[in-house]
Design a protein around this motif. Structure first.
Motif, PDB file in Angstrom:
ATOM      1  N   ILE A  41      -1.021 -12.196  -6.871  1.00 61.47           N
ATOM      2  CA  ILE A  41      -0.930 -11.796  -6.463  1.00 61.47           C
ATOM      3  C   ILE A  41       0.185 -11.164  -5.988  1.00 61.47           C
ATOM      4  O   ILE A  41       0.889  -9.883  -5.835  1.00 61.47           O
ATOM      5  N   ARG A  42       1.090 -11.462  -6.405  1.00 56.46           N
ATOM      6  CA  ARG A  42       2.201 -11.271  -5.706  1.00 56.46           C
ATOM      7  C   ARG A  42       3.146  -9.954  -7.030  1.00 56.46           C
ATOM      8  O   ARG A  42       3.379  -8.965  -6.268  1.00 56.46           O
ATOM      9  N   VAL A  43       2.887 -10.317  -7.468  1.00 59.36           N
ATOM     10  CA  VAL A  43       3.043  -8.605  -9.095  1.00 59.36           C
ATOM     11  C   VAL A  43       2.370  -8.045  -8.157  1.00 59.36           C
ATOM     12  O   VAL A  43       3.170  -6.539  -8.482  1.00 59.36           O
ATOM     13  N   ALA A  44       1.341  -8.012  -8.462  1.00 55.82           N
ATOM     14  CA  ALA A  44       0.841  -6.830  -7.848  1.00 55.82           C
ATOM     15  C   ALA A  44       0.723  -6.509  -7.422  1.00 55.82           C
ATOM     16  O   ALA A  44       0.503  -5.144  -6.364  1.00 55.82           O
ATOM     17  N   VAL A  45       1.231  -6.752  -5.790  1.00 56.04           N
ATOM     18  CA  VAL A  45       1.526  -6.092  -4.342  1.00 56.04           C
ATOM     19  C   VAL A  45       2.982  -6.028  -4.676  1.00 56.04           C
ATOM     20  O   VAL A  45       3.664  -4.403  -4.256  1.00 56.04           O
ATOM     21  N   CYS A  46       3.862  -6.271  -4.951  1.00 57.39           N
ATOM     22  CA  CYS A  46       5.393  -6.558  -4.752  1.00 57.39           C
ATOM     23  C   CYS A  46       6.029  -4.807  -6.188  1.00 57.39           C
ATOM     24  O   CYS A  46       6.628  -4.725  -6.469  1.00 57.39           O
ATOM     25  N   ARG A  47       5.065  -5.104  -7.078  1.00 55.29           N
ATOM     26  CA  ARG A  47       5.089  -4.282  -8.402  1.00 55.29           C
ATOM     27  C   ARG A  47       4.889  -3.250  -8.698  1.00 55.29           C
ATOM     28  O   ARG A  47       4.738  -2.427  -9.730  1.00 55.29           O
ATOM     29  N   LEU A  48       3.379  -3.713  -8.582  1.00 56.58           N
ATOM     30  CA  LEU A  48       2.422  -2.214  -8.932  1.00 56.58           C
ATOM     31  C   LEU A  48       1.410  -1.324  -7.432  1.00 56.58           C
ATOM     32  O   LEU A  48       0.754  -1.159  -8.041  1.00 56.58           O
ATOM     33  N   GLY A  49       2.114  -2.063  -6.894  1.00 57.01           N
ATOM     34  CA  GLY A  49       1.866  -0.556  -5.535  1.00 57.01           C
ATOM     35  C   GLY A  49       0.247  -1.260  -4.353  1.00 57.01           C
ATOM     36  O   GLY A  49      -0.362  -0.794  -3.715  1.00 57.01           O
ATOM     37  N   VAL A  50      -0.312  -2.529  -5.236  1.00 61.35           N
ATOM     38  CA  VAL A  50      -0.959  -2.746  -4.658  1.00 61.35           C
ATOM     39  C   VAL A  50      -1.207  -3.332  -3.425  1.00 61.35           C
ATOM     40  O   VAL A  50      -0.504  -3.703  -2.554  1.00 61.35           O
ATOM     41  N   ASP A  51      -2.014  -2.722  -1.736  1.00 59.60           N
ATOM     42  CA  ASP A  51      -1.981  -3.036  -0.539  1.00 59.60           C
ATOM     43  C   ASP A  51      -3.191  -3.448   0.181  1.00 59.60           C
ATOM     44  O   ASP A  51      -3.081  -3.617   1.728  1.00 59.60           O
TER      45      ASP A  51
END
Ligand code: SAM
Length: 335
Positions: free
Chosen positions: A59-69
């Protein structure tokens, strides 16, 4: 020299995935007839499941690198995942902090709602298809309606608002309950959404001809309520919404089958065993668990997630003659 800005989850059609659905378990404490057989399913084995740390890392990869909000926890039944509160807490501590919600059958919210709120959960969707105890017991194969109703009240009391209700109508089962479910939601300040039944049942018993359509749901509601178009911008929301009796209360219909919204889809999915799915109806997946356990760094995981997104199809294709129901049922994908 500063690094170029990381790119998000963009597909070939220019859609950007910012809404991540995370399944925390494939197990459930109900056996809804349209979802699972009475005996349950062959569950994922312990080592196949992502650990709490692995879930948080992805989830950290998604939020911090991929713009998931936006992160939505689901399952199976996410409230039965032992590490749930800690996972929510860790995700709420991410910077930027995503919005965090949970889709649940509500059983156990009486115990967990306050702790989840403190951990950082913003709101819940509770699934409730009938208000009739006998029907509920037949439909879910468990006599737990009272627990679900208590869970709804406890979620609202804990401030997990707006509390939304998801309902699936089925012919000959609960198709007559649309107005009653809306009355219940209005009386309690919950937001109701009807979901068209989709071909995602483990038993492969879905029948297009038997499905209760969005038009039928709306007609049933209009017999009892005045529905007017909701002026709020729909954006990427799956639900089309209407104002009830002039508003401000609203009701929504998620017409995945008869009113598909794939062109605006902004969702990406992570299964409990660490597979990326770019669509509920995808027939293939990308294995992030294997990469993660083989030592991939965050950038490599992000690269794989981007590549998995590129392959997203234009639409779910339910109406195509070549449509194939995914092998994983809804409970194992995460609804
Ligand atoms: N256990 C949680 C719950 O009950 O909400 C989360 C998982 S459940 C699979 C998520 C949602 O999917 C529920 O609202 C359920 O009614 C819905 N669902 C399950 N199978 C479905 C199907 N074949 N078509 C439409 N919705 C379905």
């Amino acid at each position: 020299m500063s690094l170029p800005p990381p790119t998000g989850l963009v597909d070939r059609y220019g859609r950007v995935a910012r809404d991540l659905r995370v399944s925390l378990t494939d197990k459930c404490n109900l056996r809804c007839t349209y979802c699972m057989p009475a005996e349950g399913l062959p569950w994922l084995a312990g080592p196949q499941l992502l650990t709490d740390d692995e879930v948080v890392r992805l989830i950290r990869v998604a939020v911090c690198r991929l713009g998931v909000d936006e992160v939505r926890f689901t399952g199976g039944e996410p409230l039965i995942r032992p590490g749930l509160v800690g996972i929510v807490e860790a995700v709420a501590a991410l910077d930027p902090r995503p919005r965090i919600s949970l889709t649940t059958n509500g059983i156990g919210l009486n115990r967990l709602a306050p702790a989840l709120r403190v951990a950082g959960l913003d709101r819940v969707n509770v699934s409730l298809d009938t208000l009739d105890q006998e029907r509920f017991t037949r439909l879910t194969r468990r006599d737990r309606l009272a627990d679900v109703l208590a869970g709804l009240a406890d979620a609202a009391a804990a401030g997990l608002t707006p509390v939304k209700i998801n309902a699936v109508l089925m012919r000959g089962v609960n198709e007559d309950e649309a107005p009653a479910l809306l009355r219940f939601a209005l009386d309690h300040g919950y937001e109701l959404r009807f979901i068209e039944q989709m071909p995602l049942d483990a038993q492969h018993g879905w029948d297009r001809a038997a499905m209760v359509t969005a038009d039928e749901i709306l007609a049933a509601l209009r017999a009892a309520y005045d529905l007017s178009p909701d002026p709020t911008e729909r954006g990427t929301a799956p639900a089309e919404t209407w104002l009830v009796d002039g508003g401000p209360a609203r009701v929504g219909v998620i017409g995945t089958v008869t009113r598909p919204f794939c062109g605006d889809c902004d969702r990406t999915r992570l299964t409990a065993d660490g597979q990326i799915r770019n669509c509920l109806f995808a027939t293939d997946e990308s294995d992030l668990r294997g990469a993660l356990r083989a030592g991939a760094d965050d950038e490599e995981l992000a690269r794989r997630w981007r590549a998995a997104t590129l392959g997203k199809r234009a639409g779910h294709g339910i109406d195509d003659p070549s449509f194939l129901q995914p092998t994983r049922p809804m409970s194992a994908i995460g609804g």
